[in-house]
Design an enzyme around this catalytic site. Structure first.
Site, short mmCIF file in Angstrom:
data_model
loop_
_atom_site.label_atom_id
_atom_site.label_comp_id
_atom_site.label_asym_id
_atom_site.label_seq_id
_atom_site.Cartn_x
_atom_site.Cartn_y
_atom_site.Cartn_z
N ASN A 43 0.79 -1.24 0.00
CA ASN A 43 0.00 0.00 0.00
C ASN A 43 0.83 1.30 0.00
O ASN A 43 0.40 2.29 -0.54
CB ASN A 43 -1.03 -0.01 1.14
CG ASN A 43 -0.41 -0.24 2.49
OD1 ASN A 43 0.78 -0.54 2.60
ND2 ASN A 43 -1.21 -0.11 3.53
N GLY B 296 2.62 -5.53 7.36
CA GLY B 296 1.62 -6.25 6.57
C GLY B 296 0.46 -6.67 7.45
O GLY B 296 0.18 -6.03 8.46
N SER B 297 -0.17 -7.75 7.06
CA SER B 297 -1.40 -8.16 7.75
C SER B 297 -1.11 -9.00 9.00
O SER B 297 0.00 -9.54 9.15
CB SER B 297 -2.26 -8.96 6.78
OG SER B 297 -1.53 -10.10 6.37
N GLY C 194 1.90 -11.61 9.72
CA GLY C 194 2.76 -11.23 10.86
C GLY C 194 2.99 -12.43 11.79
O GLY C 194 4.10 -12.65 12.27
N GLU D 83 4.65 -4.33 12.20
CA GLU D 83 3.69 -3.23 11.99
C GLU D 83 2.50 -3.85 11.27
O GLU D 83 2.57 -4.14 10.09
CB GLU D 83 4.30 -2.15 11.10
CG GLU D 83 5.54 -1.50 11.66
CD GLU D 83 5.22 -0.44 12.68
OE1 GLU D 83 4.04 -0.29 13.06
OE2 GLU D 83 6.15 0.26 13.11
N CYS E 237 -3.02 1.34 6.74
CA CYS E 237 -3.10 0.68 8.05
C CYS E 237 -3.69 1.63 9.09
O CYS E 237 -4.43 1.20 9.97
CB CYS E 237 -1.71 0.23 8.47
SG CYS E 237 -0.55 1.57 8.48
N GLU F 265 8.48 1.95 14.40
CA GLU F 265 9.19 2.51 13.25
C GLU F 265 9.11 4.02 13.39
O GLU F 265 8.33 4.55 14.16
CB GLU F 265 8.53 2.07 11.95
CG GLU F 265 8.68 0.61 11.64
CD GLU F 265 10.08 0.23 11.22
OE1 GLU F 265 10.85 1.10 10.77
OE2 GLU F 265 10.42 -0.94 11.37
#
Ligand code: NAD
Length: 483
Positions: free
Chosen positions: A152, A228-229, A233, A250, A284, A462
């Site tokens: 994304n 990601g998802s 994860g 994340e 997200c 992050e």
């Protein structure tokens, strides 16, 4: 259609298998490029190259910390010189409106600048122990860092972790998402023009189940940054556990905007809409839940609906308000949430369906959607939809607002809209999310602000100085000089 190569050990290479992945423009459905289908063998080559580069005398001794910073500054400048190409490429790859792609490219440049400045400021401490001993700590790079990127926000997400990893002296292996590898490869081209030693940055294109799995389970990596998802994860964490490799995760979100009747409603309206339509809701940190105080609900929601109806949906390159959904598969996923919720009695105030757009016949577009009467316990209210779909809830009291805000498994971002500063702080204190915005949302990209989740939105941070912890490990040294 371009036939691209990936970047391992400073060389442009095909995949070992010779197979490729076709990259599609989501706005039109056109095939735009072929990229190598990297697999375990290619990942292994990239990790070996990163290890060799990391351990080389050149990287460990000759290259001084501030010189790493110079390279990152050079990259930031090159990103800006190439911003038109990069933004266009990102729009073609992800489908996002061109102006949003420009903002992502600017954010990418800012990440490199921000962490460039930190390269020679990774400090340790001296610790008082006893007479005759000097005790000090050194923050050292972890070694070879793996970076798994979602589709994304490719250029932003690659830049934020790679900049921090290189600034702190690591060597990186990046696996972009299979759907959106183009700006990652362009970034590698920019790095190739600098004096960064070969092997410090490697980009392997490939599928998650293949190249991604191989990278996360590789025995010679020292850290994984995954964005990601949630299900992926979990898989990444399990793979990392086999080799005791630390991870920064994340993951997704189901972030609320909490709107009180005393707020600046025009500002709230602007951000409630912006935060759910950016990148067609495939974000997200999208503000996917609107919690609005009952006494202004009708009036405020009517304004939101009107605003949503005015938005222009179209191909990314024409810079509409909302571009396409990444793929037909993602589009069908969004639709399935709406169908399921309709059966449960939600009210579709606007949208709720796909739309046809001129010039985007081969793409999948979803109308900006507002849903009311959403049961806070239902799937729609709990799971990340990843589309321009806003669910409305109302509350009578502050306690109820807080309960609703915390009522999902996620905890990424919370927006609070009120002019009562004490109330804003009470909620900020009790809400379970990694970022809280009071009377703003997203605050312009937030390069400097630590970003990450509570609960299933992940862990580790992050962005900002906090991210430097991911890419360094602490060594304590005790030296006796007397006694
Ligand atoms: P995804 O989990 O499907 O894929 C992410 C990356 O993981 C891709 O590169 C994919 O190839 C790779 N992958 C897939 N399976 C793998 C495996 N078994 N092992 C290793 N790698 C594997 O996610 P997506 O659909 O690309 O991205 C959307 C998700 O990312 C959403 O849930 C979104 O909320 C989240 N996201 C989070 C943030 C954040 O910073 N918190 C930012 C952007 C996106």
């Amino acid at each position: 259609m371009k036939n691209l190569k990936m970047y391992i050990n400073g060389e442009w290479v095909e995949s070992a298998s010779g197979e490729s992945i076709t990259v599609i423009n989501p706005s039109t459905g056109d095939q735009v490029a072929l990229v190598p289908m990297g697999k375990a063998e290619d990942i292994d080559a990239a990790v070996r190259s990163a290890r060799k580069a990391f351990e080389s005398e050149e990287w460990q001794q000759t290259f001084r910390p501030h010189e790493r910073g110079y390279i990152l500054l050079e990259i930031a400048a090159k990103i800006r010189e190439n911003k038109d190409d990069l933004a266009k490429l990102e729009t073609i790859d992800v489908g996002k409106p061109l102006s949003q792609a420009y903002a992502d490219v600017e954010a990418a440049a800012r990440y490199f600048e921000y962490y460039a400045g930190m390269a020679d400021k990774i400090l340790g401490e001296t610790i008082p122990v006893e007479y005759g001993i000097i005790d000090y700590t050194v923050r050292e790079p972890v070694g070879v860092t793996a970076h798994i990127i979602p589709w994304n926000y490719p250029i932003q997400i690659i830049s934020r972790s790679v900049a921090a990893a290189i600034a702190t002296g690591n060597a990186c292996v990046v696996k972009p998402a299979e759907d959106t590898p183009l700006t990652a490869l362009k970034l590698a081209e920019l790095f190739a023009e600098t004096k960064l030693p070969k092997g410090i940055l490697n980009i392997v294109t490939g599928y998650g189940y293949d190249a991604g799995t191989a990278l996360c389970s590789h025995r010679d990596i020292n850290h994984i940054t995954f964005t990601g998802s949630v299900p992926t994860g979990m898989a990444v964490m399990k793979a990392a556990a086999e080799n005791i490799v630390p991870v920064t995760l994340e993951l997704g979100g189901k972030s609320p905007n909490i709107v009180f009747s005393d707020c600046d409603q025009d500002a709230a309206l602007e951000w409630v809409v912006k935060s759910i339509i950016q990148n067609a809701g495939q974000t997200c940190s999208a503000g996917s839940r609107l919690l609005v105080e009952a006494e202004i609900k009708e009036e405020f929601v009517a304004k939101v609906v009107n605003r949503m109806k005015e938005l222009k949906v179209g191909p990314g390159i024409s810079d509409p308000d909302i571009g396409p959904i990444l793929s037909k598969k993602q589009f069908e996923r969004i639709e399935s949430f709406i169908f399921a919720a309709e059966a449960e009695g939600i009210k579709v105030l606007t949208g709720g369906r796909g739309v046809d757009v001129e010039g985007g016949e081969g793409g999948s577009y979803f109308a900006p959607t507002v849903l009311d009467h959403v049961d806070p316990a239902c799937k729609l209210a709990q799971e990340e939809i990843f589309g321009p779909v806003l669910s409305v809830f109302s509350f009578e009291t502050e306690a109820e607002a807080l309960q609703l805000a915390n009522n999902t498994e996620f905890g990424l971002v919370t927006g609070i809209w009120t002019n009562d500063v004490k109330r804003a702080h009470r909620i900020a204190n009790k809400v379970r999310s990694g970022q809280v915005f009071i009377n703003n949302y997203g605050a312009g990209g937030g390069i400097q602000m630590p970003f990450g989740g509570y609960k299933k939105s992940g862990f580790g941070r992050e962005k900002g100085l906090e991210a430097l912890r991911n890419y360094t490990q602490l060594k304590n040294v005790a030296l006796r000089y007397d006694g």
